[in-house]
Structures are given as C-alpha cells and as structure tokens.
Scaffold this motif. Structure first.
Motif, PDB file in Angstrom:
ATOM      1  N   ILE A 290      64.719  27.604  46.628  1.00 58.38           N
ATOM      2  CA  ILE A 290      64.414  28.639  45.633  1.00 58.38           C
ATOM      3  C   ILE A 290      63.489  28.089  44.555  1.00 58.38           C
ATOM      4  CG2 ILE A 290      65.400  30.123  43.858  1.00 58.38           C
ATOM      5  CD1 ILE A 290      67.927  30.308  45.576  1.00 58.38           C
ATOM      6  N   ILE A 291      63.769  26.886  44.089  1.00 60.43           N
ATOM      7  CA  ILE A 291      62.942  26.286  43.037  1.00 60.43           C
ATOM      8  C   ILE A 291      61.519  26.045  43.531  1.00 60.43           C
ATOM      9  CG2 ILE A 291      62.638  24.229  41.614  1.00 60.43           C
ATOM     10  CD1 ILE A 291      65.668  24.020  41.443  1.00 60.43           C
ATOM     11  N   VAL A 292      61.403  25.518  44.748  1.00 57.42           N
ATOM     12  CA  VAL A 292      60.071  25.261  45.310  1.00 57.42           C
ATOM     13  C   VAL A 292      59.305  26.569  45.485  1.00 57.42           C
ATOM     14  CG1 VAL A 292      58.832  24.440  47.344  1.00 57.42           C
ATOM     15  CG2 VAL A 292      60.739  23.108  46.424  1.00 57.42           C
ATOM     16  N   ALA A 293      59.989  27.594  46.010  1.00 62.15           N
ATOM     17  CA  ALA A 293      59.333  28.888  46.217  1.00 62.15           C
ATOM     18  C   ALA A 293      58.904  29.497  44.890  1.00 62.15           C
ATOM     19  CB  ALA A 293      60.274  29.835  46.959  1.00 62.15           C
ATOM     20  N   ALA A 294      59.763  29.402  43.879  1.00 58.76           N
ATOM     21  CA  ALA A 294      59.421  29.951  42.570  1.00 58.76           C
ATOM     22  C   ALA A 294      58.226  29.210  41.962  1.00 58.76           C
ATOM     23  CB  ALA A 294      60.621  29.872  41.634  1.00 58.76           C
ATOM     24  N   GLY A 295      58.206  27.886  42.107  1.00 54.91           N
ATOM     25  CA  GLY A 295      57.078  27.118  41.590  1.00 54.91           C
ATOM     26  C   GLY A 295      55.783  27.454  42.294  1.00 54.91           C
ATOM     27  N   TYR A 296      55.859  27.568  43.612  1.00 56.69           N
ATOM     28  CA  TYR A 296      54.659  27.955  44.364  1.00 56.69           C
ATOM     29  C   TYR A 296      54.183  29.338  43.942  1.00 56.69           C
ATOM     30  CZ  TYR A 296      52.159  30.339  48.071  1.00 56.69           C
ATOM     31  OH  TYR A 296      51.271  31.125  48.760  1.00 56.69           O
ATOM     32  N   GLY A 297      55.110  30.293  43.857  1.00 58.22           N
ATOM     33  CA  GLY A 297      54.734  31.652  43.485  1.00 58.22           C
ATOM     34  C   GLY A 297      54.108  31.715  42.103  1.00 58.22           C
ATOM     35  N   ALA A 298      54.697  30.972  41.153  1.00 59.90           N
ATOM     36  CA  ALA A 298      54.153  30.971  39.797  1.00 59.90           C
ATOM     37  C   ALA A 298      52.752  30.362  39.764  1.00 59.90           C
ATOM     38  CB  ALA A 298      55.094  30.209  38.858  1.00 59.90           C
ATOM     39  N   ALA A 299      52.566  29.265  40.500  1.00 58.03           N
ATOM     40  CA  ALA A 299      51.245  28.631  40.528  1.00 58.03           C
ATOM     41  C   ALA A 299      50.210  29.538  41.168  1.00 58.03           C
ATOM     42  CB  ALA A 299      51.329  27.302  41.283  1.00 58.03           C
ATOM     43  N   ALA A 300      50.583  30.165  42.291  1.00 59.14           N
ATOM     44  CA  ALA A 300      49.652  31.078  42.952  1.00 59.14           C
ATOM     45  C   ALA A 300      49.398  32.310  42.100  1.00 59.14           C
ATOM     46  CB  ALA A 300      50.205  31.478  44.321  1.00 59.14           C
ATOM     47  N   GLY A 301      50.442  32.838  41.470  1.00 62.45           N
ATOM     48  CA  GLY A 301      50.282  34.019  40.630  1.00 62.45           C
ATOM     49  C   GLY A 301      49.389  33.769  39.434  1.00 62.45           C
ATOM     50  N   TRP A 302      49.434  32.555  38.891  1.00 60.11           N
ATOM     51  CA  TRP A 302      48.592  32.217  37.741  1.00 60.11           C
ATOM     52  C   TRP A 302      47.113  32.311  38.098  1.00 60.11           C
ATOM     53  CZ3 TRP A 302      45.196  28.236  36.303  1.00 60.11           C
ATOM     54  CH2 TRP A 302      44.941  28.113  34.932  1.00 60.11           C
ATOM     55  N   LEU A 303      46.775  32.135  39.376  1.00 58.74           N
ATOM     56  CA  LEU A 303      45.383  32.142  39.820  1.00 58.74           C
ATOM     57  C   LEU A 303      44.881  33.534  40.207  1.00 58.74           C
ATOM     58  CD1 LEU A 303      45.494  28.974  42.119  1.00 58.74           C
ATOM     59  CD2 LEU A 303      44.562  29.110  39.803  1.00 58.74           C
ATOM     60  N   LEU A 304      45.733  34.543  40.192  1.00 59.16           N
ATOM     61  CA  LEU A 304      45.362  35.846  40.734  1.00 59.16           C
ATOM     62  C   LEU A 304      44.460  36.715  39.851  1.00 59.16           C
ATOM     63  CD1 LEU A 304      48.698  37.015  42.422  1.00 59.16           C
ATOM     64  CD2 LEU A 304      46.725  35.881  43.474  1.00 59.16           C
ATOM     65  N   PRO A 305      44.557  36.667  38.525  1.00 62.01           N
ATOM     66  CA  PRO A 305      43.807  37.647  37.723  1.00 62.01           C
ATOM     67  C   PRO A 305      42.309  37.670  37.975  1.00 62.01           C
ATOM     68  CG  PRO A 305      45.480  36.626  36.368  1.00 62.01           C
ATOM     69  CD  PRO A 305      45.471  35.880  37.667  1.00 62.01           C
ATOM     70  N   ARG A 306      41.670  36.512  38.124  1.00 65.59           N
ATOM     71  CA  ARG A 306      40.227  36.516  38.357  1.00 65.59           C
ATOM     72  C   ARG A 306      39.887  37.143  39.703  1.00 65.59           C
ATOM     73  NH1 ARG A 306      37.652  30.827  37.933  1.00 65.59           N
ATOM     74  NH2 ARG A 306      38.687  31.009  35.908  1.00 65.59           N
ATOM     75  N   ALA A 307      40.685  36.831  40.717  1.00 65.64           N
ATOM     76  CA  ALA A 307      40.461  37.436  42.035  1.00 65.64           C
ATOM     77  C   ALA A 307      40.658  38.945  41.973  1.00 65.64           C
ATOM     78  CB  ALA A 307      41.407  36.812  43.057  1.00 65.64           C
ATOM     79  N   ALA A 308      41.678  39.398  41.245  1.00 66.15           N
ATOM     80  CA  ALA A 308      41.911  40.839  41.115  1.00 66.15           C
ATOM     81  C   ALA A 308      40.735  41.514  40.427  1.00 66.15           C
ATOM     82  CB  ALA A 308      43.202  41.085  40.341  1.00 66.15           C
TER      83      ALA A 308
END
Length: 251
Positions: free
Chosen positions: A6-24
């Motif tokens: 769960i911790i690894v998945a949450a960290g990955y999701g947060a890191a990937a999510g932080w990069l999304l606004p420019r792509a959006a």
C-alpha cells in the motif's frame, strides 16, 4: 507485506500524479487542434510531464526579475493526492498480488484522462488506446505469475463486451455519448472482467449510476440542466474503480 504494498503504491501514485498537470494542459484541446506546446504566457513548455506552472517570468514590464510565472490548469498537489489515494485503495483491495502492479500502474493514466475530459469533454486516442493495450498485456503477464486472483480470458472478454455495449449506445444516440467513451470502455472492461462477470456488471452499472446521479443534480440545480452536457469519462472510471475495489477485497 500488505502495508508495504500500500505504501509503495501510494508513493508511486503520488509521484505520478504530481507530474500530470502539464500533460493535462497539453492535451486539453478541441478535436483537430494540435497539442499545446506553450503555456498561457507564451513560453515553450519544457517536457510533457510536470507541474502546470509557467516556466518563465510573467509577461509585461511589471514582471520582476527572477519571478516565476503563474500556475495554470490543475495543481500538482491535488493530482498527487488523488492519484496516490486511488493507487493506495487499489493496493489495499488487491493486496500483494501481481494484478496490483497493473491496476496501480495504470491508475494515473485514468486520472489524466479524467482531467482532460473535465476540461474539454474529450478522451484522446493518445491515451485510451494505449491504456487498453497496456491493460491487456499487463494482466496477461499477471495471469502467468503465481498468486494471481483473476482470469485473463475473462478480462479480454470483459473489454470486448463493455466496448461493444458502449458502441451500441453511441450508435443509438451519438449526441448523448462520445466515441472516446467507447474507447475508454475497452480498458475499463478489461480491468473489470479480470475478477469475473459479477464485478464487471457491478462496475459497469455504477459508471452509469454515478453519471445519472450527476445529471439529476444538474437538472435540480438549474432549469437548463437537462440540456447541459457533461463529461462521462470520470464517472466511468469511478464506477470501474469501485468495481475493482469490490473484486479485490472479494478475491
């Protein structure tokens, strides 16, 4: 082991999510228009991923030396929180099983699709079709690993069935549903089919239910709400997420 996942998945999701606004921001254009290459201030965008913040100083003589430009689009903190929470929830439901890596790995793409759909009512082929291929290939690999709790055959059938159902609805009422929704149905159906037809039906139904409830809210809020169009992709994704959580805990 489950907590670590769960911790690894949450960290990955947060890191990937932080990069999304420019792509959006880059992808939030009308059909036929080229992807954006410059921020609202006219500065070239540096890369396809990252926060949605102008890379240069604000335009105009009043701009101070060394100042950063204004933000635009979604905030990185918000998208990181959403993507991290989604990945953590999927990991909590599926546990330390091979399909967890597939579901959590693809979840930020769904968040990106939701951002674009909310902005311009569009689901780009650049995201939906590769997402379907990645879901099929990823779950195919997961099915070969020990401990998998689903069926790759049912996943493929689920993708074909949900895609066909949305295609039929599109042909019946093209004004009420976009063809991008049909393409998004493919990866969502693949993911839901992994856990069987019961989960598939539940997740598909909830997508319509969430959308119908929002449509009812628009009608009650405004007399013109009945004629107001709204993006359906986020509700499809939310229904599929709920179905996957049910399927993961049930498995």
């Amino acid at each position: 082991m489950g907590v670590v996942v769960i911790i690894v998945a949450a960290g990955y999701g947060a890191a990937a999510g932080w990069l999304l606004p420019r792509a959006a921001y880059r992808l939030s254009v009308e059909p036929g228009a080229p992807w954006r290459t410059h921020c609202p201030q006219g500065h070239p965008l540096r890369g396809r991923l990252g926060p949605a913040r102008c890379p240069g100083r604000p335009a105009g003589p009043a701009a101070g030396a060394g100042e950063c430009g204004p933000r635009y689009g979604a905030r990185s903190g918000t998208t990181a929180l959403v993507a991290g929470a989604v990945c953590a929830a999927l990991a909590a439901a599926a546990g330390p099983r091979p399909e967890t890596a597939v579901f959590a790995g693809l979840a930020p793409v769904l968040v990106l699709l939701a951002l674009v759909d909310l902005a311009v009512h569009r689901l780009p082929d650049l995201l939906t079709l590769p997402l379907a291929a990645a879901a099929a290939a990823g779950l195919g690999a997961a099915a070969l690993a020990p401990g998998a709790a689903g069926s790759w055959r049912l996943a493929l059938l689920g993708g074909a069935a949900l895609g066909a159902a949305y295609l039929l609805l599109f042909l019946i009422n093209p004004a009420g549903m976009g063809f991008g929704d049909v393409k998004l149905a493919l990866p969502l159906g693949i993911a839901l089919g992994w856990y069987g037809w019961g989960v598939w039906l539940f997740g598909a139904f909830l997508g319509f239910l969430y959308g119908a409830l929002y449509g009812l809210f628009l009608v009650l809020r405004s007399p013109n709400g009945r004629k107001q169009a709204f993006p359906f992709g986020p509700f499809m994704a939310a229904g599929a997420l709920t179905g996957l959580l049910l399927g993961g805990f049930g498995a």
